[in-house]
Design a protein around this motif. Structure first.
Motif, PDB file in Angstrom:
ATOM      1  N   ASP A   1       6.605  34.830 -10.039  1.00 28.07           N
ATOM      2  CA  ASP A   1       6.170  35.889  -9.141  1.00 28.07           C
ATOM      3  C   ASP A   1       7.305  36.173  -8.162  1.00 28.07           C
ATOM      4  N   TYR A   2       7.353  37.406  -7.696  1.00 30.29           N
ATOM      5  CA  TYR A   2       8.463  37.807  -6.825  1.00 30.29           C
ATOM      6  C   TYR A   2       8.021  38.976  -5.945  1.00 30.29           C
ATOM      7  N   PHE A   3       8.847  39.251  -4.956  1.00 29.82           N
ATOM      8  CA  PHE A   3       8.709  40.465  -4.162  1.00 29.82           C
ATOM      9  C   PHE A   3      10.105  40.890  -3.731  1.00 29.82           C
ATOM     10  N   VAL A   4      10.310  42.198  -3.625  1.00 28.83           N
ATOM     11  CA  VAL A   4      11.608  42.750  -3.242  1.00 28.83           C
ATOM     12  C   VAL A   4      11.467  43.492  -1.922  1.00 28.83           C
ATOM     13  N   VAL A   5      12.307  43.155  -0.966  1.00 24.46           N
ATOM     14  CA  VAL A   5      12.397  43.899   0.298  1.00 24.46           C
ATOM     15  C   VAL A   5      13.814  44.448   0.379  1.00 24.46           C
ATOM     16  N   THR A   6      13.935  45.765   0.469  1.00 20.98           N
ATOM     17  CA  THR A   6      15.268  46.361   0.425  1.00 20.98           C
ATOM     18  C   THR A   6      15.382  47.564   1.340  1.00 20.98           C
ATOM     19  N   SER A   7      16.587  47.772   1.866  1.00 19.98           N
ATOM     20  CA  SER A   7      16.874  48.986   2.620  1.00 19.98           C
ATOM     21  C   SER A   7      17.540  50.032   1.729  1.00 19.98           C
ATOM     22  N   ASN A   8      17.744  49.706   0.456  1.00 17.35           N
ATOM     23  CA  ASN A   8      18.305  50.665  -0.491  1.00 17.35           C
ATOM     24  C   ASN A   8      17.225  51.658  -0.915  1.00 17.35           C
ATOM     25  N   GLY A   9      17.581  52.922  -0.985  1.00 14.39           N
ATOM     26  CA  GLY A   9      16.575  53.946  -1.259  1.00 14.39           C
ATOM     27  C   GLY A   9      16.672  54.623  -2.600  1.00 14.39           C
ATOM     28  N   GLU A  10      17.577  54.156  -3.473  1.00 19.33           N
ATOM     29  CA  GLU A  10      17.817  54.898  -4.712  1.00 19.33           C
ATOM     30  C   GLU A  10      16.886  54.495  -5.859  1.00 19.33           C
ATOM     31  N   CYS A  11      15.960  53.589  -5.589  1.00 21.27           N
ATOM     32  CA  CYS A  11      14.916  53.194  -6.555  1.00 21.27           C
ATOM     33  C   CYS A  11      15.442  52.470  -7.790  1.00 21.27           C
TER      34      CYS A  11
ATOM     35  N   LEU B   1      13.179  59.211  -4.027  1.00 16.14           N
ATOM     36  CA  LEU B   1      12.355  59.875  -5.034  1.00 16.14           C
ATOM     37  C   LEU B   1      10.975  60.254  -4.516  1.00 16.14           C
ATOM     38  N   THR B   2      10.804  60.219  -3.211  1.00 16.62           N
ATOM     39  CA  THR B   2       9.578  60.706  -2.582  1.00 16.62           C
ATOM     40  C   THR B   2       9.953  61.589  -1.396  1.00 16.62           C
ATOM     41  N   MET B   3       8.989  62.400  -0.968  1.00 18.58           N
ATOM     42  CA  MET B   3       9.222  63.284   0.175  1.00 18.58           C
ATOM     43  C   MET B   3       7.981  63.335   1.052  1.00 18.58           C
ATOM     44  N   GLN B   4       8.180  63.832   2.256  1.00 23.28           N
ATOM     45  CA  GLN B   4       7.108  63.909   3.238  1.00 23.28           C
ATOM     46  C   GLN B   4       7.249  65.199   4.035  1.00 23.28           C
ATOM     47  N   CYS B   5       6.213  65.546   4.778  1.00 24.45           N
ATOM     48  CA  CYS B   5       6.313  66.677   5.703  1.00 24.45           C
ATOM     49  C   CYS B   5       7.378  66.354   6.750  1.00 24.45           C
ATOM     50  N   ALA B   6       8.300  67.288   6.970  1.00 22.79           N
ATOM     51  CA  ALA B   6       9.381  67.050   7.934  1.00 22.79           C
ATOM     52  C   ALA B   6       8.843  66.879   9.350  1.00 22.79           C
ATOM     53  N   LYS B   7       7.682  67.451   9.621  1.00 22.34           N
ATOM     54  CA  LYS B   7       7.057  67.325  10.943  1.00 22.34           C
ATOM     55  C   LYS B   7       6.089  66.142  10.993  1.00 22.34           C
TER      56      LYS B   7
ATOM     57  N   PRO C   1       5.783  62.553  -4.644  1.00 19.68           N
ATOM     58  CA  PRO C   1       6.937  62.409  -5.537  1.00 19.68           C
ATOM     59  C   PRO C   1       7.793  63.679  -5.516  1.00 19.68           C
ATOM     60  N   ASP C   2       9.109  63.503  -5.665  1.00 14.90           N
ATOM     61  CA  ASP C   2       9.986  64.676  -5.639  1.00 14.90           C
ATOM     62  C   ASP C   2      10.951  64.763  -6.824  1.00 14.90           C
ATOM     63  N   PHE C   3      10.980  63.749  -7.674  1.00 14.20           N
ATOM     64  CA  PHE C   3      12.035  63.655  -8.683  1.00 14.20           C
ATOM     65  C   PHE C   3      12.056  64.851  -9.636  1.00 14.20           C
ATOM     66  N   GLU C   4      10.903  65.242 -10.140  1.00 14.48           N
ATOM     67  CA  GLU C   4      10.852  66.359 -11.089  1.00 14.48           C
ATOM     68  C   GLU C   4      11.387  67.639 -10.450  1.00 14.48           C
ATOM     69  N   LEU C   5      10.954  67.905  -9.228  1.00 12.57           N
ATOM     70  CA  LEU C   5      11.423  69.091  -8.506  1.00 12.57           C
ATOM     71  C   LEU C   5      12.917  69.002  -8.223  1.00 12.57           C
ATOM     72  N   VAL C   6      13.372  67.833  -7.816  1.00 11.28           N
ATOM     73  CA  VAL C   6      14.787  67.650  -7.485  1.00 11.28           C
ATOM     74  C   VAL C   6      15.659  67.853  -8.718  1.00 11.28           C
TER      75      VAL C   6
ATOM     76  N   HIS D   1      11.884  61.250   1.839  1.00 12.11           N
ATOM     77  CA  HIS D   1      11.231  60.194   2.610  1.00 12.11           C
ATOM     78  C   HIS D   1      12.204  59.047   2.882  1.00 12.11           C
ATOM     79  N   MET D   2      13.104  59.312   3.805  1.00 12.90           N
ATOM     80  CA  MET D   2      14.068  58.306   4.250  1.00 12.90           C
ATOM     81  C   MET D   2      14.034  58.223   5.762  1.00 12.90           C
ATOM     82  N   VAL D   3      14.412  57.065   6.297  1.00  6.87           N
ATOM     83  CA  VAL D   3      14.309  56.808   7.719  1.00  6.87           C
ATOM     84  C   VAL D   3      15.053  57.870   8.532  1.00  6.87           C
ATOM     85  N   GLY D   4      14.451  58.281   9.630  1.00 12.14           N
ATOM     86  CA  GLY D   4      14.988  59.327  10.487  1.00 12.14           C
ATOM     87  C   GLY D   4      13.858  59.903  11.314  1.00 12.14           C
TER      88      GLY D   4
END
Length: 276
Positions: free
Chosen positions: A102-112, A132-138, A146-151, A181-184
């Motif tokens: 069993d395992y778990f991954v904690v990462t600050s990398n965002g490229e999936c 590969l995900t997106m959110q409302c900018a506000k 998910p955003d990959f197909e659109l991107v 959906h990245m930190v900011g």
């Protein structure tokens, strides 16, 4: 000199493995967020000259003049580093080291790349979001989409660093702009992943846990600090930190820690061999 046999013994005896990963792992895979190198020139040379962009990270945090340009950058970035990605040797070795544990991954990398390499999405917490995900900018609501197909469609249509206005995503709630959906500003934390991570820690509290830290520099307190504190609190935990050039292990956990200065690709290959 590190005894790889002892490191491998700790891993083989472990009840579970907690993987922490940051920029060093991405760099090993050829993705360098901070570098103005040949790869950056090849993918973003035109944007470098047009906007003065000096590295990928600068583009990720830029206030682009228009949404068409913002998504032009992001679609090109995501297409280049995510579309068609297959597990690199360093990821294959990491999977082999984990094996059936069993395992778990904690990462600050965002490229999936963890998920794309076959690690379970339910066992990954991307603390700063992912590409590969997106959110409302506000952040008018907390759903992540998910955003990959659109991107991918955007990347195909992109010209001169811009995507067609008709392709820009709109928030389904407020009709406003969307953002990767990245930190900011307005970043929505992934509380579901946070909860899954906490459940993993609860499950293996007091058990033999190996914390395997990959490419995290001494100053990274987002992941490294909490991992070292966790090891200090867990009587049966072992800490294995691998980083090139700079190692740091807190004094209170040195007796149950292994610091390995070297290239991740070389070190993980050696550990994998010893684990076989």
């Amino acid at each position: 000199m590190t005894d790889f046999n002892l490191v491998a013994k700790k891993i083989k005896e472990a009840d579970a493995i907690l993987i922490g990963a940051s920029n060093g792992l991405s760099i090993t895979e050829g993705l360098h967020l901070f570098a103005d190198n040949a790869a950056f020139e090849e993918v973003f040379g035109d944007l470098k000259r047009k906007y003065g962009m000096r590295c990928i990270l600068q583009g990720m945090g830029a206030r682009w003049p228009q949404e068409e340009e913002k998504w032009g950058f992001w679609s090109r970035l995501i297409h280049h580093y995510c579309s068609g990605y297959t597990a690199t040797p360093v990821m294959q070795d990491l999977k082999a080291i984990v094996g059936d544990k069993d395992y778990f991954v904690v990462t600050s990398n965002g490229e999936c790349h963890f998920e794309m390499s076959g690690f379970d999405a339910e066992k990954i917490y991307e603390v700063e979001g992912n590409w590969l995900t997106m959110q409302c900018a506000k952040a008018c609501h907390d759903t992540i989409y998910p955003d990959f197909e659109l991107v991918e469609q955007m990347a195909e249509a992109e010209q001169d660093g811009k995507v067609p206005t008709s392709m820009l995503p709109r928030c389904p709630k407020c009709g406003g702009d969307m953002q990767v959906h990245m930190v900011g500003p307005g970043f929505i934390p992934d509380t579901n992943a946070q909860n899954r991570f906490q459940s993993f820690l609860d499950q293996y509290h007091g058990k033999k846990l190996v914390v395997l830290e990959l490419g995290i520099g001494p100053r990274n307190q987002l992941i490294k600090g909490p991992l070292m504190r966790l090891v200090a609190q867990e009587p049966n935990a072992a800490y294995v930190t691998i980083n090139l050039g700079e190692l740091y292990i807190a004094d209170n956990i040195k007796e149950k820690s292994f610091g390995i200065d070297g290239y991740l690709s070389d070190v993980l290959a050696q550990i994998k061999k010893k684990c076989e």
